[in-house]
Enzyme design. Structure first.
Site, PDB file in Angstrom:
ATOM      1  N   LYS A   1      46.300  31.624  34.171  1.00 10.68           N
ATOM      2  CA  LYS A   1      46.431  33.022  33.260  1.00 10.68           C
ATOM      3  C   LYS A   1      47.091  32.739  32.091  1.00 10.68           C
ATOM      4  O   LYS A   1      46.961  33.106  31.004  1.00 10.68           O
ATOM      5  CB  LYS A   1      46.638  34.222  34.075  1.00 10.68           C
ATOM      6  CG  LYS A   1      45.884  34.825  35.073  1.00 10.68           C
ATOM      7  CD  LYS A   1      44.603  35.057  34.585  1.00 10.68           C
ATOM      8  CE  LYS A   1      44.486  36.104  33.780  1.00 10.68           C
ATOM      9  NZ  LYS A   1      43.137  36.589  33.443  1.00 10.68           N
TER      10      LYS A   1
ATOM     11  N   THR B   1      48.078  39.445  33.252  1.00 12.71           N
ATOM     12  CA  THR B   1      48.873  39.701  34.540  1.00 12.71           C
ATOM     13  C   THR B   1      50.396  39.550  34.092  1.00 12.71           C
ATOM     14  O   THR B   1      50.675  38.618  33.282  1.00 12.71           O
ATOM     15  CB  THR B   1      48.481  38.911  35.783  1.00 12.71           C
ATOM     16  OG1 THR B   1      49.503  39.040  36.850  1.00 12.71           O
ATOM     17  CG2 THR B   1      48.464  37.298  35.301  1.00 12.71           C
ATOM     18  N   ASP B   2      51.159  40.272  34.771  1.00 12.92           N
ATOM     19  CA  ASP B   2      52.624  40.124  34.752  1.00 12.92           C
ATOM     20  C   ASP B   2      53.382  38.905  35.250  1.00 12.92           C
ATOM     21  O   ASP B   2      54.387  38.470  35.044  1.00 12.92           O
ATOM     22  CB  ASP B   2      53.465  41.290  35.081  1.00 12.92           C
ATOM     23  CG  ASP B   2      53.170  41.414  36.847  1.00 12.92           C
ATOM     24  OD1 ASP B   2      52.538  40.948  37.292  1.00 12.92           O
ATOM     25  OD2 ASP B   2      53.975  42.583  37.064  1.00 12.92           O
ATOM     26  N   GLU B   3      52.127  38.288  36.176  1.00 14.34           N
ATOM     27  CA  GLU B   3      52.693  37.076  36.866  1.00 14.34           C
ATOM     28  C   GLU B   3      52.918  35.894  36.019  1.00 14.34           C
ATOM     29  O   GLU B   3      53.582  34.830  36.327  1.00 14.34           O
ATOM     30  CB  GLU B   3      51.687  36.882  37.895  1.00 14.34           C
ATOM     31  CG  GLU B   3      51.574  37.901  38.904  1.00 14.34           C
ATOM     32  CD  GLU B   3      50.674  37.408  40.362  1.00 14.34           C
ATOM     33  OE1 GLU B   3      50.783  36.243  40.660  1.00 14.34           O
ATOM     34  OE2 GLU B   3      50.054  38.302  40.703  1.00 14.34           O
TER      35      GLU B   3
ATOM     36  N   TYR C   1      47.544  30.219  40.194  1.00 17.74           N
ATOM     37  CA  TYR C   1      47.014  31.323  39.523  1.00 17.74           C
ATOM     38  C   TYR C   1      47.540  31.688  38.147  1.00 17.74           C
ATOM     39  O   TYR C   1      46.939  31.955  36.923  1.00 17.74           O
ATOM     40  CB  TYR C   1      46.842  32.476  40.357  1.00 17.74           C
ATOM     41  CG  TYR C   1      46.675  33.882  39.777  1.00 17.74           C
ATOM     42  CD1 TYR C   1      45.264  34.035  39.175  1.00 17.74           C
ATOM     43  CD2 TYR C   1      47.574  34.975  39.637  1.00 17.74           C
ATOM     44  CE1 TYR C   1      44.947  35.401  38.566  1.00 17.74           C
ATOM     45  CE2 TYR C   1      47.442  36.062  39.072  1.00 17.74           C
ATOM     46  CZ  TYR C   1      46.023  36.086  38.564  1.00 17.74           C
ATOM     47  OH  TYR C   1      45.901  37.642  37.872  1.00 17.74           O
TER      48      TYR C   1
ATOM     49  N   GLY D   1      56.339  29.294  46.722  1.00 17.00           N
ATOM     50  CA  GLY D   1      56.322  29.501  45.122  1.00 17.00           C
ATOM     51  C   GLY D   1      56.706  31.060  45.107  1.00 17.00           C
ATOM     52  O   GLY D   1      56.161  31.610  44.362  1.00 17.00           O
TER      53      GLY D   1
ATOM     54  N   LEU E   1      46.839  42.762  49.636  1.00 14.54           N
ATOM     55  CA  LEU E   1      47.683  43.434  50.738  1.00 14.54           C
ATOM     56  C   LEU E   1      47.241  44.752  50.863  1.00 14.54           C
ATOM     57  O   LEU E   1      47.180  45.061  52.297  1.00 14.54           O
ATOM     58  CB  LEU E   1      49.214  43.392  49.962  1.00 14.54           C
ATOM     59  CG  LEU E   1      50.267  44.120  50.817  1.00 14.54           C
ATOM     60  CD1 LEU E   1      50.482  43.313  51.976  1.00 14.54           C
ATOM     61  CD2 LEU E   1      51.540  44.295  49.871  1.00 14.54           C
TER      62      LEU E   1
HETATM   63  P1  NAD Z   1      38.548  40.258  40.994  1.00 15.26           P
HETATM   64  O1  NAD Z   1      38.940  38.874  41.677  1.00 15.26           O
HETATM   65  O2  NAD Z   1      38.637  41.327  41.576  1.00 15.26           O
HETATM   66  O3  NAD Z   1      37.176  40.216  40.092  1.00 15.26           O
HETATM   67  C1  NAD Z   1      36.975  39.114  39.106  1.00 15.26           C
HETATM   68  C2  NAD Z   1      35.635  39.041  38.709  1.00 15.26           C
HETATM   69  O4  NAD Z   1      35.240  38.045  37.990  1.00 15.26           O
HETATM   70  C3  NAD Z   1      34.266  39.154  40.134  1.00 15.26           C
HETATM   71  O5  NAD Z   1      33.285  40.091  39.882  1.00 15.26           O
HETATM   72  C4  NAD Z   1      33.828  37.868  39.872  1.00 15.26           C
HETATM   73  O6  NAD Z   1      32.514  37.710  40.271  1.00 15.26           O
HETATM   74  C5  NAD Z   1      33.857  37.544  38.324  1.00 15.26           C
HETATM   75  N1  NAD Z   1      33.883  36.017  38.116  1.00 15.26           N
HETATM   76  C6  NAD Z   1      34.579  35.115  38.287  1.00 15.26           C
HETATM   77  N2  NAD Z   1      34.452  34.009  37.577  1.00 15.26           N
HETATM   78  C7  NAD Z   1      33.313  34.094  37.003  1.00 15.26           C
HETATM   79  C8  NAD Z   1      32.758  33.520  35.677  1.00 15.26           C
HETATM   80  N3  NAD Z   1      32.992  32.037  35.476  1.00 15.26           N
HETATM   81  N4  NAD Z   1      31.814  34.105  34.889  1.00 15.26           N
HETATM   82  C9  NAD Z   1      31.542  35.327  34.849  1.00 15.26           C
HETATM   83  N5  NAD Z   1      32.184  36.075  36.000  1.00 15.26           N
HETATM   84  C10 NAD Z   1      33.218  35.820  36.784  1.00 15.26           C
HETATM   85  O7  NAD Z   1      39.743  40.344  40.010  1.00 15.26           O
HETATM   86  P2  NAD Z   1      40.346  41.803  39.444  1.00 15.26           P
HETATM   87  O8  NAD Z   1      41.686  41.838  40.432  1.00 15.26           O
HETATM   88  O9  NAD Z   1      39.455  42.776  39.144  1.00 15.26           O
HETATM   89  O10 NAD Z   1      41.127  41.235  38.241  1.00 15.26           O
HETATM   90  C11 NAD Z   1      40.532  41.206  36.753  1.00 15.26           C
HETATM   91  C12 NAD Z   1      41.445  40.667  35.922  1.00 15.26           C
HETATM   92  O11 NAD Z   1      42.554  41.454  35.640  1.00 15.26           O
HETATM   93  C13 NAD Z   1      41.741  39.261  36.152  1.00 15.26           C
HETATM   94  O12 NAD Z   1      41.642  38.672  34.976  1.00 15.26           O
HETATM   95  C14 NAD Z   1      43.014  39.397  36.660  1.00 15.26           C
HETATM   96  O13 NAD Z   1      43.667  38.154  36.257  1.00 15.26           O
HETATM   97  C15 NAD Z   1      43.736  40.440  35.897  1.00 15.26           C
HETATM   98  N6  NAD Z   1      44.633  41.095  36.606  1.00 15.26           N
HETATM   99  C16 NAD Z   1      44.429  41.559  37.806  1.00 15.26           C
HETATM  100  C17 NAD Z   1      45.602  42.393  38.572  1.00 15.26           C
HETATM  101  C18 NAD Z   1      45.558  42.901  39.828  1.00 15.26           C
HETATM  102  O14 NAD Z   1      46.506  43.425  40.597  1.00 15.26           O
HETATM  103  N7  NAD Z   1      44.287  42.647  40.513  1.00 15.26           N
HETATM  104  C19 NAD Z   1      46.751  42.630  37.938  1.00 15.26           C
HETATM  105  C20 NAD Z   1      46.938  42.174  36.431  1.00 15.26           C
HETATM  106  C21 NAD Z   1      45.720  41.674  35.845  1.00 15.26           C
END
Ligand code: NAD
Length: 352
Positions: A163, A133-135, A159, A293, A199
């Site tokens: 990451k 993530t960009d965070e 979080y 934060g 959001l």
């Molecule tokens: P999400 O929370 O919707 O999905 C996460 C998935 O991971 C879920 O299906 C969950 O069941 C699974 N999971 C959690 N713990 C697990 C484990 N121990 N073993 C196997 N599966 C597991 O998340 P998202 O929004 O789809 O984000 C996916 C990735 O992209 C993350 O790594 C997040 O940091 C990154 N990301 C998200 C965003 C965003 O805007 N949502 C932006 C940039 C990066």
């Protein structure tokens, strides 16, 4: 790549990646623990496809992962499984360290053991793609600055700290053990199948039902929004054409304040489904105590991805948001069980 293991493929972005890959004819081994955020209903459109196999499991289970990597002759891993909600990380950081840091370490251990056992082309072509993530870059002032791949890490929340730690471990596994990795850091995603605690889906559904629309502080925080399918395409490009050891920023140059996002959703819904009393949904906005934060602004410079790998976002914020609102209007079957509290992957009959 013919066979890819995707972790977190029942989540928001992971399921978009899996739908995209399966549609392209790639064989996908979809490994997900099905936490509260994982929902097999998001995979309904591809569940009977012969090139999709769902495995319910934990990224920390090294023997199980190794067995799947070997049995399926996996050529690449896309690692998306994570705990992903900042508010939850403030209330309970332990789970984030367990999954995002320790879980990633265990997945890296399995990937390294598997990769060491490969030979020839299989070994030279294998990739471990870590999705981040960009965070991790922290906070930008409102009026200047943009995150590039060289921006120093300065995470603010449990979080983003978890990451950031996982990103460092992935790089270390490349530098120390030679594991062929690529990384990507993306801005905020939005689109269909987004869990309604975040959001945009929360605002769409609350506004649809005429409920109050909570906005942190004065709604001035700025996020850089990307439509989830554009992210899925970028991720496939990074995995298959990215340079080993490098990271790529992914973002759509769509900076908006949280207040502007909420107001735009109100306006789209007012035009499509007016409230019975004809009032503007903007009147439902409720400014609540700011998140501790809370980073002021994120902004992504995706020039490297655009110039070196030829990626371009297809949606701008207006087209993507209109599509997203339309999807929530048409897919109550997906979100109603989550909103009503009856949701659980197992109770929906979606258990693996
Ligand atoms: P999400 O929370 O919707 O999905 C996460 C998935 O991971 C879920 O299906 C969950 O069941 C699974 N999971 C959690 N713990 C697990 C484990 N121990 N073993 C196997 N599966 C597991 O998340 P998202 O929004 O789809 O984000 C996916 C990735 O992209 C993350 O790594 C997040 O940091 C990154 N990301 C998200 C965003 C965003 O805007 N949502 C932006 C940039 C990066």
């Amino acid at each position: 790549m013919k066979t890819i293991l995707v972790t977190g493929g029942a989540g928001f972005i992971g399921s978009a990646v899996v739908r995209y890959l399966v549609g392209k004819g790639v064989r996908v081994v979809n490994l997900d623990k099905l936490t509260y955020a994982g929902n097999l209903a998001s995979l309904a459109s591809i569940k009977d496809m012969p090139n999709h196999r769902f495995v319910r499991g934990d990224i920390a289970d090294v023997p199980m992962i190794l067995a799947n990597l070997r049995e399926e002759n996996v050529e690449g891993i896309m690692h998306l499984a994570a705990e992903s909600h900042v508010d939850r990380s403030i209330d309970g950081p332990g789970e984030f360290i367990e999954t995002n840091v320790v879980g990633t370490f265990r997945l890296l251990s399995a990937a390294l053991e598997y990769w060491r056992g490969l030979e020839g082309e299989a070994r030279s072509c294998f990739r471990f793609h870590h999705i981040s993530t960009d965070e991790v870059f922290g906070d930008l002032p409102f009026d200047s600055g943009i995150f590039t791949e060289d921006t120093p890490y300065a995470p603010s929340s449990p979080y983003s700290a978890s990451k950031a730690a996982s990103d460092h471990f992935v790089r270390a596994w490349h530098e120390t053990y030679g594991l062929p990795v690529v990384l990507s850091n993306c801005s905020n995603n939005y689109g269909p199948y987004h869990f309604p605690e975040k959001l945009i889906p929360l605002t769409i559904l609350n506004a649809l039902e005429g409920k109050t629309l909570p906005v942190y502080g004065k709604g001035e925080n700025v996020r850089d929004w990307l439509y989830v399918d554009d992210h899925a395409k970028a991720l496939h490009l990074v995995l298959t054409t990215g340079k080993v050891g490098e990271s790529y920023n992914v973002g759509g140059r769509n900076e908006r304040t949280n207040l502007a996002v909420v107001e735009t959703i109100c306006d789209i819904l007012d035009a499509r489904v007016p409230l019975p009393d004809g009032k503007s949904r903007r009147e439902l906005i409720d400014f609540v105590t700011d998140r501790p934060g809370h980073d002021r602004r994120y902004a992504i410079d995706a020039t490297k991805l655009e110039n070196e790998l030829g990626w371009q976002a297809e949606e701008n914020f207006e087209t993507g948001l209109a599509k997203t609102v339309g999807w929530y209007l048409e897919n109550e079957w997906w979100w109603e069980p989550i909103r009503s509290g009856s949701y659980s992957g197992e109770r929906l009959g979606t258990k693996a």
